[in-house]
Design a protein around this motif. Sequence first.
Motif, PDB file in Angstrom:
ATOM      1  N   UNK A   1       0.836  -1.202   0.000  1.00  0.00           N
ATOM      2  CA  UNK A   1       0.000   0.000   0.000  1.00  0.00           C
ATOM      3  C   UNK A   1       0.867   1.247   0.000  1.00  0.00           C
ATOM      4  N   UNK A   2       0.837   1.977  -1.094  1.00  0.00           N
ATOM      5  CA  UNK A   2       1.523   3.260  -1.196  1.00  0.00           C
ATOM      6  C   UNK A   2       0.520   4.326  -1.615  1.00  0.00           C
ATOM      7  N   UNK A   3      -0.539   4.496  -0.806  1.00  0.00           N
ATOM      8  CA  UNK A   3      -1.566   5.477  -1.136  1.00  0.00           C
ATOM      9  C   UNK A   3      -2.322   5.052  -2.378  1.00  0.00           C
ATOM     10  N   UNK A   4      -2.443   5.943  -3.366  1.00  0.00           N
ATOM     11  CA  UNK A   4      -3.134   5.551  -4.602  1.00  0.00           C
ATOM     12  C   UNK A   4      -2.433   4.418  -5.343  1.00  0.00           C
ATOM     13  N   UNK A   5      -1.135   4.235  -5.079  1.00  0.00           N
ATOM     14  CA  UNK A   5      -0.393   3.141  -5.710  1.00  0.00           C
ATOM     15  C   UNK A   5      -0.513   1.900  -4.842  1.00  0.00           C
ATOM     16  N   UNK A   6      -1.059   0.841  -5.406  1.00  0.00           N
ATOM     17  CA  UNK A   6      -1.134  -0.426  -4.673  1.00  0.00           C
ATOM     18  C   UNK A   6      -0.656  -1.547  -5.584  1.00  0.00           C
TER      19      UNK A   6
ATOM     20  N   UNK B   1       7.211   6.957  -2.683  1.00  0.00           N
ATOM     21  CA  UNK B   1       6.340   6.666  -3.818  1.00  0.00           C
ATOM     22  C   UNK B   1       4.890   6.985  -3.491  1.00  0.00           C
ATOM     23  N   UNK B   2       4.542   7.064  -2.196  1.00  0.00           N
ATOM     24  CA  UNK B   2       3.186   7.468  -1.819  1.00  0.00           C
ATOM     25  C   UNK B   2       2.913   8.884  -2.292  1.00  0.00           C
TER      26      UNK B   2
ATOM     27  N   UNK C   1       8.187  13.562  -4.779  1.00  0.00           N
ATOM     28  CA  UNK C   1       8.706  12.611  -3.793  1.00  0.00           C
ATOM     29  C   UNK C   1       9.123  13.308  -2.490  1.00  0.00           C
ATOM     30  N   UNK C   2       9.436  14.597  -2.579  1.00  0.00           N
ATOM     31  CA  UNK C   2       9.786  15.368  -1.379  1.00  0.00           C
ATOM     32  C   UNK C   2       8.552  15.921  -0.684  1.00  0.00           C
TER      33      UNK C   2
END
Length: 465
Positions: A112-117, A145-146, A186-187
């Motif tokens: 789980x990386x927020x919208x990225x799964x 990456x989140x 990313x920052x």
Amino acid sequence: MLALPLSWPLEGRRVVLIGTGDWLARKLTLLRRTPARLSVFTPDDEAEYEGITPERRWPTVEELSDASFVIVAFEDRVLAERGTELVRAAHRPLNVVDNPDLGDFHIPAIIDRGPLSIGVATGGTAPVLARETRRRIEAAIPPSETQLADFALRLSPHLRALLPNVDERRRFWEGVLDSEAASLARQGRIDEALEIALAHAREPGPRRGVVHLVGAGPGDPELLTLKALRLLSEADVIVYDRLVGDSIMDLARRDAERFYVGKARSNHSVPQDQIHALLVEQARLGKRVVRLKGGDPFVFGRGGEEVEALKAAGIEVHITPGITAALGCAASTAVPLTHRDHAQSVSFITGHAKDGDFEHNPLALDWQRLAAQNHTLVVYMGIHTAQTISDKLTEHGRAPDTPVLVVENGTRPDESRTLTCLSELPQTLRSLPPKGPALLIIGEVAALYQTTHTHRAVADLMRIA
């Protein structure tokens, strides 16, 4: 592939869970991270579930009718079967925890990386393997990456309006995810990242092509670098040679255009100058080109010639190194190329001259130095010139009984090894001619193969006993 991994949207949808105890709690923990509306039923269970007030009864069929899907989570198989019958009567998609034979679908191990799964699935057959694989992938994906995924989520609707063409959007994404905007995202500086990305989308300018010379390593796909793997997934065009196997090409982007330019001795399917022209042509079309070469581009891979041709044509070019065959074969056979007791230096040479006449003009090599004791000599493409190599080395003082290890198809599943000596090398290769690419390791260290091989055999016998 036993099952097809799918992504199930849950915004505004209802999910029903039926179960008890820890089995139910674990699924609640997962689903509370989604936007789904959760309904929980827990018959004969006094357990408390944080943030959820369950219905302490079995649901009715009617109460399941609008569920996007239902999860049944009981440790008791009999209760799981009762829940299954209820859901079947409601004709809803069903997942039954730890009883994949009862359900319609499996829930993968999730990163789980927020919208990225990212989901890792084994078709329900080996969930522990899926979790361990997830752990390894998760370690390679930084938490930043989140923020990048949040940036992509916010940018996406604007891009659909600015770039209605699907191919244009794809090319834009490929560029923006390796840009200053992505670095800012990313920052956590997402507003700044959006401003830069949207400005570029409004006035994109002509797309510049680029060529990446990428080392594919000696054959084992697990020896690819992470950067090589990323470039393969982004390439519009892949120009690859004979030493790049199917297992590596299977990792490339599916819809990339592919050009095979393999070479074998006395059989150059595409001459080198035509390869140069192909790379320049594709880059000038604005494409991202990967020139994929076995081993390392700069170790007997003619990468230097290709860089010169591309720079002369004004094409942007980047180099991604690969594990060269010498290092791959040394690791695979457990033969060190240097050793404090046996070899204090190592040389790499090729047994193939530019004009193809190595026997009569062997590149004016310094055979006196190459024949030194306690020195390892690794020969690429030396099978057909083994007689010359053997003669030159012994002529300049190398002992005829110097060990030589011939490694064919190094690091691949069909790898084979033959241990011989310098004086017998030509006859060995004539009697057992390699069918695939082969490497010669010449020197005292080659004898260590026999030692390590014997030790492995004894260890195997002890395990069997």
